[in-house]
Design a protein around this motif. Structure first.
Motif, mmCIF file in Angstrom:
data_model
loop_
_atom_site.group_PDB
_atom_site.id
_atom_site.type_symbol
_atom_site.label_atom_id
_atom_site.label_comp_id
_atom_site.label_asym_id
_atom_site.label_seq_id
_atom_site.Cartn_x
_atom_site.Cartn_y
_atom_site.Cartn_z
ATOM 1 N N LYS A 160 0.839 -1.245 -0.060
ATOM 2 C CA LYS A 160 0.124 -0.047 -0.198
ATOM 3 C C LYS A 160 0.940 1.412 -0.081
ATOM 4 O O LYS A 160 0.533 1.996 0.721
ATOM 5 C CB LYS A 160 -0.952 0.000 1.208
ATOM 6 N N ASN A 161 1.638 1.545 -0.861
ATOM 7 C CA ASN A 161 2.632 2.581 -1.138
ATOM 8 C C ASN A 161 2.432 2.942 -2.334
ATOM 9 O O ASN A 161 3.218 2.251 -3.426
ATOM 10 C CB ASN A 161 3.915 2.219 -0.642
ATOM 11 N N THR A 162 1.894 3.899 -2.786
ATOM 12 C CA THR A 162 1.779 4.487 -4.195
ATOM 13 C C THR A 162 2.967 5.200 -4.582
ATOM 14 O O THR A 162 3.138 5.294 -5.937
ATOM 15 C CB THR A 162 0.392 5.302 -4.262
ATOM 16 N N GLY A 163 3.834 5.698 -4.032
ATOM 17 C CA GLY A 163 4.980 6.395 -4.386
ATOM 18 C C GLY A 163 4.686 7.717 -5.119
ATOM 19 O O GLY A 163 3.475 8.129 -5.019
ATOM 20 N N ASP A 164 5.710 8.215 -5.811
ATOM 21 C CA ASP A 164 5.199 9.679 -6.355
ATOM 22 C C ASP A 164 5.074 9.482 -7.924
ATOM 23 O O ASP A 164 4.987 10.539 -8.728
ATOM 24 C CB ASP A 164 6.507 10.390 -6.209
ATOM 25 N N CYS A 219 9.445 -2.111 -5.765
ATOM 26 C CA CYS A 219 9.757 -3.914 -5.802
ATOM 27 C C CYS A 219 9.077 -4.445 -6.688
ATOM 28 O O CYS A 219 7.831 -4.125 -6.988
ATOM 29 C CB CYS A 219 9.442 -4.369 -4.338
ATOM 30 N N LEU A 220 9.528 -5.320 -7.725
ATOM 31 C CA LEU A 220 8.855 -5.897 -8.472
ATOM 32 C C LEU A 220 9.014 -7.544 -8.132
ATOM 33 O O LEU A 220 10.159 -8.008 -7.967
ATOM 34 C CB LEU A 220 9.815 -5.687 -10.018
ATOM 35 N N CYS A 221 7.901 -8.458 -8.011
ATOM 36 C CA CYS A 221 8.104 -9.500 -7.455
ATOM 37 C C CYS A 221 6.994 -10.593 -8.269
ATOM 38 O O CYS A 221 6.002 -10.233 -8.615
ATOM 39 C CB CYS A 221 7.608 -9.560 -5.754
ATOM 40 N N GLY A 222 7.583 -11.875 -8.378
ATOM 41 C CA GLY A 222 6.622 -12.772 -8.902
ATOM 42 C C GLY A 222 6.216 -13.667 -7.744
ATOM 43 O O GLY A 222 6.582 -13.931 -6.672
ATOM 44 N N PHE A 223 4.651 -13.812 -8.200
ATOM 45 C CA PHE A 223 4.135 -14.784 -7.131
ATOM 46 C C PHE A 223 2.946 -15.581 -7.793
ATOM 47 O O PHE A 223 2.614 -15.352 -9.157
ATOM 48 C CB PHE A 223 3.388 -13.819 -6.012
ATOM 49 N N SER A 224 2.626 -16.706 -7.271
ATOM 50 C CA SER A 224 1.673 -17.620 -7.661
ATOM 51 C C SER A 224 0.545 -18.025 -6.674
ATOM 52 O O SER A 224 -0.288 -18.769 -6.978
ATOM 53 C CB SER A 224 2.178 -18.839 -8.225
ATOM 54 N N ASN A 225 0.567 -17.446 -5.554
ATOM 55 C CA ASN A 225 -0.400 -17.838 -4.426
ATOM 56 C C ASN A 225 -1.191 -16.419 -4.251
ATOM 57 O O ASN A 225 -0.692 -15.655 -3.617
ATOM 58 C CB ASN A 225 0.367 -18.083 -3.139
ATOM 59 N N MET A 226 -2.505 -16.372 -4.710
ATOM 60 C CA MET A 226 -3.206 -15.278 -4.400
ATOM 61 C C MET A 226 -3.675 -14.890 -3.044
ATOM 62 O O MET A 226 -4.167 -13.862 -2.596
ATOM 63 C CB MET A 226 -4.688 -15.439 -5.172
ATOM 64 N N GLU A 227 -3.071 -15.767 -1.954
ATOM 65 C CA GLU A 227 -3.285 -15.483 -0.529
ATOM 66 C C GLU A 227 -2.515 -14.204 -0.262
ATOM 67 O O GLU A 227 -2.767 -13.426 0.628
ATOM 68 C CB GLU A 227 -2.842 -16.787 0.129
ATOM 69 N N HIS A 228 -1.446 -13.985 -1.051
ATOM 70 C CA HIS A 228 -0.586 -12.715 -0.501
ATOM 71 C C HIS A 228 -0.981 -11.435 -1.448
ATOM 72 O O HIS A 228 0.171 -10.776 -1.389
ATOM 73 C CB HIS A 228 0.990 -13.353 -0.691
ATOM 74 N N VAL A 229 -1.876 -11.629 -2.102
ATOM 75 C CA VAL A 229 -2.167 -10.431 -3.121
ATOM 76 C C VAL A 229 -2.322 -9.090 -2.246
ATOM 77 O O VAL A 229 -1.832 -8.093 -2.958
ATOM 78 C CB VAL A 229 -3.347 -10.710 -3.857
ATOM 79 N N ARG A 273 -0.200 -3.236 -7.088
ATOM 80 C CA ARG A 273 -0.728 -3.796 -8.440
ATOM 81 C C ARG A 273 -0.423 -4.935 -8.783
ATOM 82 O O ARG A 273 0.505 -5.400 -8.084
ATOM 83 C CB ARG A 273 -0.713 -2.573 -9.350
ATOM 84 N N VAL A 274 -1.208 -5.516 -9.338
ATOM 85 C CA VAL A 274 -0.975 -6.895 -9.951
ATOM 86 C C VAL A 274 -0.908 -6.885 -11.354
ATOM 87 O O VAL A 274 -1.874 -6.529 -12.204
ATOM 88 C CB VAL A 274 -2.255 -7.900 -9.416
ATOM 89 N N ALA A 275 0.155 -7.509 -12.145
ATOM 90 C CA ALA A 275 0.540 -7.662 -13.206
ATOM 91 C C ALA A 275 0.281 -9.075 -13.601
ATOM 92 O O ALA A 275 0.949 -9.898 -13.490
ATOM 93 C CB ALA A 275 1.782 -7.288 -13.797
ATOM 94 N N TRP A 276 -0.947 -9.370 -14.188
ATOM 95 C CA TRP A 276 -1.566 -10.980 -14.344
ATOM 96 C C TRP A 276 -1.139 -11.419 -15.859
ATOM 97 O O TRP A 276 -1.524 -10.958 -16.848
ATOM 98 C CB TRP A 276 -2.940 -10.778 -14.269
ATOM 99 N N LEU A 277 0.035 -12.308 -15.707
ATOM 100 C CA LEU A 277 0.272 -13.095 -17.101
ATOM 101 C C LEU A 277 -0.538 -14.076 -17.372
ATOM 102 O O LEU A 277 -0.814 -14.832 -16.688
ATOM 103 C CB LEU A 277 1.937 -13.502 -16.651
ATOM 104 N N ASP A 278 -1.027 -13.879 -18.633
ATOM 105 C CA ASP A 278 -1.990 -15.083 -19.419
ATOM 106 C C ASP A 278 -1.754 -14.993 -20.758
ATOM 107 O O ASP A 278 -1.727 -14.080 -21.439
ATOM 108 C CB ASP A 278 -3.441 -14.756 -19.013
ATOM 109 N N PRO A 321 -5.355 -5.052 -6.228
ATOM 110 C CA PRO A 321 -5.432 -6.676 -5.387
ATOM 111 C C PRO A 321 -6.840 -7.063 -5.519
ATOM 112 O O PRO A 321 -6.941 -8.230 -5.748
ATOM 113 C CB PRO A 321 -4.737 -6.129 -4.432
ATOM 114 N N ASP A 322 -7.959 -6.230 -5.173
ATOM 115 C CA ASP A 322 -9.080 -6.865 -4.930
ATOM 116 C C ASP A 322 -9.620 -7.329 -6.327
ATOM 117 O O ASP A 322 -10.276 -8.532 -6.452
ATOM 118 C CB ASP A 322 -10.253 -5.547 -4.810
ATOM 119 N N GLU A 323 -9.218 -6.668 -7.439
ATOM 120 C CA GLU A 323 -9.827 -7.084 -8.718
ATOM 121 C C GLU A 323 -9.112 -8.443 -9.154
ATOM 122 O O GLU A 323 -9.826 -9.471 -9.631
ATOM 123 C CB GLU A 323 -9.416 -6.200 -10.039
ATOM 124 N N ALA A 324 -7.881 -8.825 -8.924
ATOM 125 C CA ALA A 324 -7.246 -9.761 -9.237
ATOM 126 C C ALA A 324 -7.781 -11.279 -8.272
ATOM 127 O O ALA A 324 -7.979 -12.110 -8.766
ATOM 128 C CB ALA A 324 -5.569 -9.892 -8.887
#
Length: 241
Positions: A2-6, A189-199, A204-209, A218-221
């Motif tokens: 929850k840090n939107t930055g500048d 931070c740019l991070c890869g994840f596969s468990n939606m528990e931590h969303v 923001r979430v970049a969803w690869l498909d 995060p809510d939309e994902a």
């Protein structure tokens, strides 16, 4: 986090195409990482999540496209690497060295002052593990050591892959606290994840498909993931009502 930055762009990816063998894994990906945010790249096994992170690091030569870090094309300059930190999904530390020896070696490699070594040890609560051999560590403690090594040079961007997947609750809490403080200092931070528990630890979430990226909150994902898993296959032989 929850840090939107500048909203200044620190990583810009445009038209990224990458292949693994003959298969096109990333097909024209556009992505921005903003200053002060934690952007999660969501993807299941084989979708190209790690491939995208490696491309952003400049580890693998890309098929086509453009990647800039702080406005510098990474294909033409290596200067950006001095302010990057990396934690990989696969073990990346020196297995024949103990925790203290790994930390000190990375301190020397990154030309970090001794005081910085003491700081990351304290932040990631590694005092009790300094003389432990790496193969004896729990996964969570190992990831804390890997993150400590990544933070030694005070990187402005962290790129991490599955850092809190399948680890103990204490290590997860420590890592998340350290990352939150890191982002509050204006880093990204740019991070890869596969468990939606931590969303909900992300901005923001970049969803690869199918080789493409879709950006969600995060809510939309989380809602999309629930919708995709809403239909449970019927058991064999079960009849319609």
């Amino acid at each position: 986090m929850k840090n939107t930055g500048d909203k200044g762009v620190v990583i810009s990816i445009r038209g990224l195409v990458q292949k693994v063998g003959k298969r096109t894994v990333l097909n024209g990906v556009d992505l921005d990482l903003y200053r002060g945010e934690c952007l999660g790249v969501f993807g299941l096994r084989g979708t190209g999540k790690t491939t995208l992170l490696h491309a952003a690091l400049g580890v693998d030569r890309i098929k086509s496209g453009n990647i800039e870090i702080w406005g510098q094309n990474i294909a033409k300059s290596q200067a950006y690497k001095k302010k990057l930190g990396l934690v990989t999904q696969q073990p990346s530390l020196f297995a024949d060295l103990n925790v203290a020896e790994n930390l000190d070696l990375f301190r020397v490699i990154k030309k970090a002052p001794f005081e910085r070594l003491e700081d990351v040890i304290q932040r990631l609560q590694l005092e009790d593990y300094l003389h432990e051999a790496l193969p004896s560590l729990q996964v969570g403690v190992y990831q804390r050591v890997a993150l400590a090594c990544a933070l030694l040079n005070r990187p402005e961007i962290l790129i991490i892959d599955e850092i809190i997947r399948d680890i103990d609750l204490e290590s997860r809490s420590i890592i998340l606290q350290v990352l939150e403080a890191y982002l509050e200092e204006g880093n990204s931070c740019l991070c890869g994840f596969s468990n939606m528990e931590h969303v909900h630890y992300l901005d923001r979430v970049a969803w690869l498909d199918d080789g493409s990226i879709h950006i969600y909150s995060p809510d939309e994902a989380e809602n999309l993931w629930r919708e995709l898993n809403a239909v449970i296959p019927k058991k064999r032989g079960e009849q319609d009502a």
